[in-house]
Design an enzyme around this catalytic site. Structure first.
Site, PDB file in Angstrom:
ATOM      1  N   ARG A 157       0.538  91.681  24.154  1.00  0.00           N
ATOM      2  CA  ARG A 157       1.234  92.776  23.498  1.00  0.00           C
ATOM      3  C   ARG A 157       2.729  92.796  23.859  1.00  0.00           C
ATOM      4  NH1 ARG A 157       0.679  96.301  19.169  1.00  0.00           N
ATOM      5  NH2 ARG A 157       1.812  98.208  19.569  1.00  0.00           N
ATOM      6  N   CYS A 196      -4.325  94.006  24.658  1.00  0.00           N
ATOM      7  CA  CYS A 196      -5.489  94.887  24.679  1.00  0.00           C
ATOM      8  C   CYS A 196      -5.595  95.691  23.397  1.00  0.00           C
ATOM      9  CB  CYS A 196      -5.400  95.851  25.860  1.00  0.00           C
ATOM     10  SG  CYS A 196      -5.570  95.051  27.469  1.00  0.00           S
TER      11      CYS A 196
END
Length: 412
Positions: free
Chosen positions: A91, A117
């Site tokens: 991310r 995630c």
């Protein structure tokens, strides 16, 4: 990957907190803005950091990483297609967008969507809107985003104090001639860390109330900078100490985790502090709580799943409402498998205590979910098996050794 975790015999020990994951990622990404070599200290040796280093090496950067020290010799990124598969796993790779924009007077590049995630809906539309406001043409496709054009300084009035958006605007603007202003910005400690790092290289960034002012500079010189310690790791071990028989953590600024300290004190936990350590003393009877998670200086969303575990060990009903990631609840189903009584209704999580944790085979779905399951498993003296334990290595350095030092068995 699986791991087996159980309580052996808890030891009230001292844990040294590692460097901040959430500071290291944007600071490492920002390194490509530097016009000379630089050294970063206290960088945690965790999976997310090594993924970002691999991405940068594949983009031509010369990087040496040894003993938590990172030496970087930046080179201009010439490729116009960032399709490294590691980007889709991380991310924090979206910080490369701001850095690449900030290091090029004219942009023309594509990047695959960042990964990491899964926490429900986590779009990067705030980032894209900010870049468009700065003058870029941004074309979003199914698997990639294309950026084209020149940026100009502007005033950003953020609808929400997004951490990622605030950081990306800073990275894009630090070498942009003129003044860029970010109103209603995020001011998490990790953002202050990034600003301090950039200013140590000669950037001109200041803060007034909830506004960041960036006066662009032409050149960023070499620096030797030490990243701050990880407040989320610190919070994780404080909650673990609250679940057991106390703990001392060192190498942490207590001000960075004051919302957690205040909550723990409010539920009857005795805490003492120094300038760089926090100690939880032997537990008394704890009181249930009603918690609202919000942007800093509010209670951090990353500690929401972990404080949920503590609530399962408090007599009465506690509630948690996360206003940052409203669908952050992958831990609930797995904790309930372990005999917890947790429900969620309209983004409000209700926890009934006290639960006697049972050893089960459970599955982690993201980093903080994994941490919460480890905390729960530490309450049983029989092995709990956690699938997808790999998540924990994304954000916690030497977690196995640290847990073992506390008398918690961690076998991979």
């Amino acid at each position: 990957m699986k791991a087996k975790i159980k309580l052996n015999k808890y030891k009230n020990n001292i844990i040294s907190i590692s460097g901040s994951k959430n500071s290291s990622l944007p600071i490492i990404a920002a390194s490509i803005l530097c016009d000379e070599y630089l050294t970063l200290n206290n960088i945690p040796n965790i999976k997310d950091v090594t993924l970002l280093i691999d991405i940068l090496r594949n983009l031509g950067q010369t990087i040496i990483f040894k003993n938590n020290t990172l030496t970087i010799y930046p080179h201009k990124i010439t490729t116009n297609a960032l399709f490294d598969s590691n980007i889709s796993k991380l991310r924090g790779s979206y910080y490369l967008i701001g850095s690449i924009i900030g290091s090029n007077k004219e942009c023309d590049f594509s990047i695959i969507y960042p990964g990491g995630c899964t926490l429900g809906s986590r779009p990067i539309n705030f980032h894209i809107n900010a870049f468009r406001k700065m003058g870029l043409l941004v074309n979003t496709k199914k698997e990639k985003i294309h950026f084209e054009g020149n940026i100009h300084p502007t005033i950003h009035d953020l609808d929400y104090p997004s951490v990622g958006t605030t950081i990306n605007i800073i990275l894009a603007s630090v070498k942009l001639e003129g003044i860029t202003i970010i109103n209603n910005c995020a001011l998490e400690p990790e953002i202050i860390d990034l600003i301090n790092f950039l200013n140590s290289m000669g950037a001109n960034i200041s803060i007034s109330n909830h506004t960041i002012i960036i006066n662009g500079v032409n050149y960023l010189h070499s620096t030797n900078y030490t990243v701050s310690s990880d407040r989320i790791e610190a919070g994780t071990f404080l909650i673990l100490g609250a679940l057991h028989n106390g703990i001392t953590i060192k190498n942490i600024n207590p001000n960075d985790i004051y919302s957690l300290i205040n909550l723990l004190r409010s539920i009857n936990i005795d805490i003492s502090m120094t300038n760089n350590s926090v100690t939880i003393h032997k537990n008394k009877e704890l009181k249930p709580f009603n918690l609202v998670i919000s942007p800093y200086p509010g209670f951090p969303t990353d500690l929401g799943p972990l404080i949920c575990v503590l609530a399962t060990q408090i007599n009465g009903t506690s509630t948690i409402k996360d206003t940052v990631y409203k669908t952050r609840n992958s831990h609930i189903k797995e904790l309930n498998k372990m005999n917890c009584l947790i429900s969620c209704n309209k983004s409000i999580i209700s926890i009934e205590g006290i639960s006697k944790i049972k050893n089960k085979t459970i599955k982690a779905y993201d980093l903080r979910c994994c941490a919460s399951l480890i905390l729960a498993a530490s309450l049983n003296n029989k092995f709990t098996t956690i699938k997808n334990i790999d998540y924990i290595f994304r954000g916690y350095e030497n977690i196995k050794d640290k847990l073992n030092s506390l008398g918690i068995d961690f076998i991979v």
